[in-house]
Every structure is written in structure tokens, then in C-alpha cells.
Write an enzyme that holds these catalytic residues in place. Sequence first.
Site, PDB file in Angstrom:
ATOM      1  N   GLY A  10      37.966  23.434  29.652  1.00 39.04           N
ATOM      2  CA  GLY A  10      37.461  23.314  28.269  1.00 39.04           C
ATOM      3  C   GLY A  10      36.239  22.408  28.232  1.00 39.04           C
ATOM      4  O   GLY A  10      35.973  21.726  27.240  1.00 39.04           O
ATOM      5  N   GLY A  13      33.259  22.277  25.399  1.00 35.44           N
ATOM      6  CA  GLY A  13      33.560  21.934  24.011  1.00 35.44           C
ATOM      7  C   GLY A  13      33.027  20.583  23.589  1.00 35.44           C
ATOM      8  O   GLY A  13      32.296  19.915  24.331  1.00 35.44           O
ATOM      9  N   GLN A  14      33.423  20.169  22.381  1.00 34.94           N
ATOM     10  CA  GLN A  14      32.888  18.930  21.801  1.00 34.94           C
ATOM     11  C   GLN A  14      33.154  17.718  22.709  1.00 34.94           C
ATOM     12  O   GLN A  14      32.248  16.929  22.980  1.00 34.94           O
ATOM     13  CB  GLN A  14      33.514  18.671  20.415  1.00 34.94           C
ATOM     14  CG  GLN A  14      32.871  17.496  19.702  1.00 34.94           C
ATOM     15  CD  GLN A  14      33.723  16.943  18.555  1.00 34.94           C
ATOM     16  OE1 GLN A  14      34.768  17.472  18.217  1.00 34.94           O
ATOM     17  NE2 GLN A  14      33.255  15.868  17.961  1.00 34.94           N
ATOM     18  N   ASP A  36      35.398  26.540  31.838  1.00 37.03           N
ATOM     19  CA  ASP A  36      35.614  26.948  30.443  1.00 37.03           C
ATOM     20  C   ASP A  36      35.726  28.469  30.417  1.00 37.03           C
ATOM     21  O   ASP A  36      35.318  29.162  31.349  1.00 37.03           O
ATOM     22  CB  ASP A  36      34.445  26.495  29.552  1.00 37.03           C
ATOM     23  CG  ASP A  36      34.845  26.337  28.085  1.00 37.03           C
ATOM     24  OD1 ASP A  36      34.918  25.191  27.616  1.00 37.03           O
ATOM     25  OD2 ASP A  36      35.110  27.364  27.420  1.00 37.03           O
ATOM     26  N   ARG A  38      34.251  30.102  27.889  1.00 37.17           N
ATOM     27  CA  ARG A  38      32.912  30.512  27.487  1.00 37.17           C
ATOM     28  C   ARG A  38      31.886  30.009  28.493  1.00 37.17           C
ATOM     29  O   ARG A  38      32.221  29.258  29.407  1.00 37.17           O
ATOM     30  CB  ARG A  38      32.579  30.068  26.075  1.00 37.17           C
ATOM     31  CG  ARG A  38      32.653  28.581  25.821  1.00 37.17           C
ATOM     32  CD  ARG A  38      32.178  28.265  24.415  1.00 37.17           C
ATOM     33  NE  ARG A  38      32.819  27.083  23.888  1.00 37.17           N
ATOM     34  CZ  ARG A  38      32.271  26.270  22.981  1.00 37.17           C
ATOM     35  NH1 ARG A  38      31.092  26.527  22.502  1.00 37.17           N
ATOM     36  NH2 ARG A  38      32.909  25.213  22.544  1.00 37.17           N
ATOM     37  N   ASP A  54      40.013  30.899  32.713  1.00 38.46           N
ATOM     38  CA  ASP A  54      40.890  31.030  31.535  1.00 38.46           C
ATOM     39  C   ASP A  54      42.195  30.291  31.854  1.00 38.46           C
ATOM     40  O   ASP A  54      42.933  30.696  32.763  1.00 38.46           O
ATOM     41  CB  ASP A  54      41.159  32.520  31.271  1.00 38.46           C
ATOM     42  CG  ASP A  54      42.040  32.725  30.040  1.00 38.46           C
ATOM     43  OD1 ASP A  54      42.540  31.733  29.479  1.00 38.46           O
ATOM     44  OD2 ASP A  54      42.228  33.895  29.658  1.00 38.46           O
ATOM     45  N   TYR A 144      48.884  23.536  14.588  1.00 41.61           N
ATOM     46  CA  TYR A 144      48.209  22.661  15.560  1.00 41.61           C
ATOM     47  C   TYR A 144      49.075  21.418  15.819  1.00 41.61           C
ATOM     48  O   TYR A 144      49.337  21.047  16.969  1.00 41.61           O
ATOM     49  CB  TYR A 144      46.846  22.282  14.988  1.00 41.61           C
ATOM     50  CG  TYR A 144      46.040  21.292  15.796  1.00 41.61           C
ATOM     51  CD1 TYR A 144      45.534  21.619  17.051  1.00 41.61           C
ATOM     52  CD2 TYR A 144      45.731  20.029  15.280  1.00 41.61           C
ATOM     53  CE1 TYR A 144      44.757  20.713  17.765  1.00 41.61           C
ATOM     54  CE2 TYR A 144      44.955  19.122  15.986  1.00 41.61           C
ATOM     55  CZ  TYR A 144      44.474  19.469  17.228  1.00 41.61           C
ATOM     56  OH  TYR A 144      43.706  18.578  17.932  1.00 41.61           O
ATOM     57  N   LYS A 148      50.992  20.263  19.230  1.00 36.03           N
ATOM     58  CA  LYS A 148      50.722  18.965  19.879  1.00 36.03           C
ATOM     59  C   LYS A 148      52.026  18.177  20.063  1.00 36.03           C
ATOM     60  O   LYS A 148      52.235  17.537  21.093  1.00 36.03           O
ATOM     61  CB  LYS A 148      49.723  18.149  19.050  1.00 36.03           C
ATOM     62  CG  LYS A 148      48.291  18.686  19.094  1.00 36.03           C
ATOM     63  CD  LYS A 148      47.684  18.592  20.479  1.00 36.03           C
ATOM     64  CE  LYS A 148      46.229  19.006  20.518  1.00 36.03           C
ATOM     65  NZ  LYS A 148      45.703  19.134  21.884  1.00 36.03           N
TER      66      LYS A 148
HETATM   67  P1  NAD Z   1      36.550  22.349  21.331  1.00 39.55           P
HETATM   68  O1  NAD Z   1      37.072  23.503  20.558  1.00 39.55           O
HETATM   69  O2  NAD Z   1      35.216  21.802  20.992  1.00 39.55           O
HETATM   70  O3  NAD Z   1      36.571  22.687  22.880  1.00 39.55           O
HETATM   71  C1  NAD Z   1      37.615  23.406  23.493  1.00 39.55           C
HETATM   72  C2  NAD Z   1      37.027  24.186  24.645  1.00 39.55           C
HETATM   73  O4  NAD Z   1      38.086  24.919  25.256  1.00 39.55           O
HETATM   74  C3  NAD Z   1      35.968  25.208  24.207  1.00 39.55           C
HETATM   75  O5  NAD Z   1      34.777  25.052  24.940  1.00 39.55           O
HETATM   76  C4  NAD Z   1      36.618  26.556  24.496  1.00 39.55           C
HETATM   77  O6  NAD Z   1      35.712  27.565  24.914  1.00 39.55           O
HETATM   78  C5  NAD Z   1      37.593  26.202  25.610  1.00 39.55           C
HETATM   79  N1  NAD Z   1      38.693  27.160  25.724  1.00 39.55           N
HETATM   80  C6  NAD Z   1      39.332  27.797  24.721  1.00 39.55           C
HETATM   81  N2  NAD Z   1      40.258  28.624  25.215  1.00 39.55           N
HETATM   82  C7  NAD Z   1      40.205  28.504  26.568  1.00 39.55           C
HETATM   83  C8  NAD Z   1      40.913  29.111  27.636  1.00 39.55           C
HETATM   84  N3  NAD Z   1      41.858  30.024  27.407  1.00 39.55           N
HETATM   85  N4  NAD Z   1      40.609  28.742  28.901  1.00 39.55           N
HETATM   86  C9  NAD Z   1      39.619  27.834  29.149  1.00 39.55           C
HETATM   87  N5  NAD Z   1      38.908  27.240  28.165  1.00 39.55           N
HETATM   88  C10 NAD Z   1      39.196  27.573  26.893  1.00 39.55           C
HETATM   89  O7  NAD Z   1      37.660  21.195  21.226  1.00 39.55           O
HETATM   90  P2  NAD Z   1      37.463  19.625  21.414  1.00 39.55           P
HETATM   91  O8  NAD Z   1      37.183  19.040  20.087  1.00 39.55           O
HETATM   92  O9  NAD Z   1      36.577  19.351  22.550  1.00 39.55           O
HETATM   93  O10 NAD Z   1      38.968  19.207  21.746  1.00 39.55           O
HETATM   94  C11 NAD Z   1      39.430  19.052  23.075  1.00 39.55           C
HETATM   95  C12 NAD Z   1      40.871  18.585  23.025  1.00 39.55           C
HETATM   96  O11 NAD Z   1      40.949  17.349  22.293  1.00 39.55           O
HETATM   97  C13 NAD Z   1      41.840  19.534  22.319  1.00 39.55           C
HETATM   98  O12 NAD Z   1      43.096  19.490  22.935  1.00 39.55           O
HETATM   99  C14 NAD Z   1      41.951  18.961  20.915  1.00 39.55           C
HETATM  100  O13 NAD Z   1      43.165  19.293  20.311  1.00 39.55           O
HETATM  101  C15 NAD Z   1      41.886  17.482  21.229  1.00 39.55           C
HETATM  102  N6  NAD Z   1      41.476  16.695  20.067  1.00 39.55           N
HETATM  103  C16 NAD Z   1      40.205  16.779  19.578  1.00 39.55           C
HETATM  104  C17 NAD Z   1      39.834  16.034  18.466  1.00 39.55           C
HETATM  105  C18 NAD Z   1      38.444  16.102  17.887  1.00 39.55           C
HETATM  106  O14 NAD Z   1      38.196  15.475  16.841  1.00 39.55           O
HETATM  107  N7  NAD Z   1      37.511  16.816  18.519  1.00 39.55           N
HETATM  108  C19 NAD Z   1      40.777  15.192  17.851  1.00 39.55           C
HETATM  109  C20 NAD Z   1      42.081  15.166  18.355  1.00 39.55           C
HETATM  110  C21 NAD Z   1      42.410  15.901  19.474  1.00 39.55           C
HETATM  111  N1  SER Z   2      39.807  16.453  14.760  1.00 39.69           N
HETATM  112  C1  SER Z   2      40.999  17.208  14.923  1.00 39.69           C
HETATM  113  C2  SER Z   2      41.142  18.222  13.848  1.00 39.69           C
HETATM  114  O1  SER Z   2      40.670  17.965  12.754  1.00 39.69           O
HETATM  115  C3  SER Z   2      42.207  16.300  14.925  1.00 39.69           C
HETATM  116  O2  SER Z   2      43.008  16.692  15.960  1.00 39.69           O
HETATM  117  O3  SER Z   2      41.736  19.241  14.082  1.00 39.69           O
END
Ligand code: NAD
Ligand code: SER
Length: 328
Positions: A10, A13-14, A36, A38, A54, A144, A148
Amino acid sequence: MTKEKILVIGASGQIGVELTLALRKIYGEQNVIASDLREQNPLLQGSGPYVSLDVMNKEMLHVQVIRQGVKQIYLLAAILSATGEKNPALAWHLNTQGLLNVLDIAKEEKLSKVYWPSSIAVFGPTSPKRSCPQKTIIEPTTVYGISKYAGEFWCNYYFNKYGVDIRSLRYPGLISYKSAPGGGTTDYAIEIFQAALEHSHYTSFLEKNTYLPMMYIPDAIRATIELMEAPKDKIRERTSYNLAAISFSPEEIAAEIRKHIPGFNISYKTDYRQAIADSWPQSIDDSAARNDWGWQHEYDLSAITKDMLGNLHAKFEMQTEAQASYQI
Ligand code: NAD
Ligand code: SER
């Protein structure tokens, strides 16, 4: 310091982009494999190895782990809160089966460490709203949050039963400018900065007095790496650690932005995400993380606002009226 091969799943992603770059800086470019579903995020190009992967394809994941000699996995692939409510079955499947695939491979290949993030979304409307404790009533109402919470107990199970050294943080809403957010309820606190610079106006999908726990991404990346570097005997929580920095509302972040863009204004048009936000705590007690492995955040709302506006301004080099009146 470890030179073990690390796989980030992943990575586009962000969080993935910034975490991968930070890990490469510490452990060496060739030791951190980004992956990833994508395509590779442009910010990662040329910075180290990338494989298309994947997490749901367990066999291929297993082959990659063996072929690349992976010893640690950071699993970031997930569907976040707002997108999850649009497709609950997919969110449940990816968020739980993806984790189980990684945990099984970690067990079979005796990986040294695994990182997997949980979220403030594990908490539900019956959890305490303020300073929500590490251990309390947890009854999530989003798919979600349910995924978790189940994931946290799978981590605990694999640690206790098979000795998998899996570590986890319940991230608050994360604010960043490098890579776009992936469909969360806290995303308003990112969109608002770009809208302020481009249009001097933002329409918030959350009400003005909706407080949520938030954190700037440099703090989140540092917390992740500090948790993973902490001695094993310091990690007392094997579900997931509460992690906190600050809490604010749309009205408060708008006021902070107005200090730099005096003409900025905000209006409110709530949607289904308001109910999600209302089900979460307004602030989090993370004293377990602070006591066990020394967590301390750095960025407050004022520092985040200044840094976000400065970096977005530089990134887009826009020449709008709002930009003209923008002051750091
Ligand atoms: P994001 O959606 O920006 O990134 C997720 C990445 O996973 C994407 O690039 C996507 O292409 C990839 N992905 C999706 N399905 C996939 C698969 N089957 N195989 C491989 N890659 C795949 O999410 P994020 O914000 O970077 O979050 C990352 C983790 O942190 C997640 O578990 C999320 O729940 C957790 N989290 C994020 C936040 C936040 O504010 N960003 C807050 C709490 C928890
Ligand atoms: N930033 C995340 C959301 O809003 C919290 O896990 O889904």
C-alpha cells in the site's frame, strides 16, 4: 540498526509514500521494497525497488516475500471509513483478509516484525467522547471500525499463539500534502488547505463544532518508526496503541487558516460522513504509548497550518487572489 529487507504494502497511498521514503532514508533505498495494487506513486520513482502486488493474492505475496528475502512487512492497504460505507463487503474483505494473509505468511516465514495500523475508528458512540482511554467500551458502528477492531484481535491472537511480533497504532486523522488521502472522514482537514489557497473558500462536510483527534504526518511517521524500533519488552499492548496529538473542529482550523489568508471563509453542508464523525471520540488518551515507548508529538494546529500552507503554496505555485494575500 536493522538492515533487514522491508516490504511496504500500500506504498502508493497517503501514508505509504511518506513512510516508504522515511524508511529508505534510515535503512537504505535497496532494503525497502515498495508495493501497491495501483501504479507507483511518482514521488517514489527512482528512490528504490517497486513491485506490483495485490495483498489479496496470498500465493503471489508469499512468493515475493521469499524471493526478495523480506523480513519485515508494513501493511497499509485498506479501505478507509467513508469509502467503506459505500462498499461494506469489499472493505471488510480487504481489511481483514489482507491482514490475515500477511499474518499467516509472517508466521510461516518467521518474519522478525510486522506493522499494521488500526484507527480511532475502532471506537463507537458508546466509548467516552473525551480523552478516550486505551481500554474502554468499544462498539464501532462503521464497517471500517468493525474491521479494525477485528484486526486488532487477530494481531493479538497471532502474537500470543504464534509469537508473531506485530505492532500497531490507532492513528487519528492524518494531515499531509504529498500524497492524496484515500477516502476517510477526516479528509476535510486536508481538503480545506488546498481550497483555501485556490478559492479562499471551503464547504465543509462536517459541522463547525465537530471535534476529532488529528495528527500531522511527520509525527505519525515518527511514531510508526519509533514503535517498530522499540525493544520488544516495551511493547505491552498487542492489540493496538491509542496515539494522539491534537483535536480541533472545522471552525477552529478555519480560524487558524484565516491568520494566513485573511479573506478565507468556510461554509457547512454536511453529508453521511457527519454520522461517522459523531460516532468517534473527540480526543484520545494515549498515555500507554507515552509511558511504554516514550511517544511525544511535536506539531500543534498552528505549526500544522503554517507548514501545510507553505508547502502547498510551493507545490502548486498558484497565482490566485488568495495566494496574493497569503502570509506565512
Ligand atoms: P490510502 O487509501 O491512501 O492508501 C492505501 C493504499 O493501499 C493505496 O495506495 C491502494 O492502492 C493500496 N491498496 C488497496 N488495495 C490493495 C490491495 N489489494 N493490494 C495492495 N495494495 C492495495 O490509505 P492511507 O491513508 O495511506 O492508510 C493506510 C493505513 O493507515 C490503512 O490501514 C488505514 O486504515 C490506516 N489509517 C489511516 C488514517 C489516515 O488518516 N490516513 C488514519 C487511521 C488509520
Ligand atoms: N482518517 C481515517 C478515516 O477518516 C481514520 O481512520 O477514515
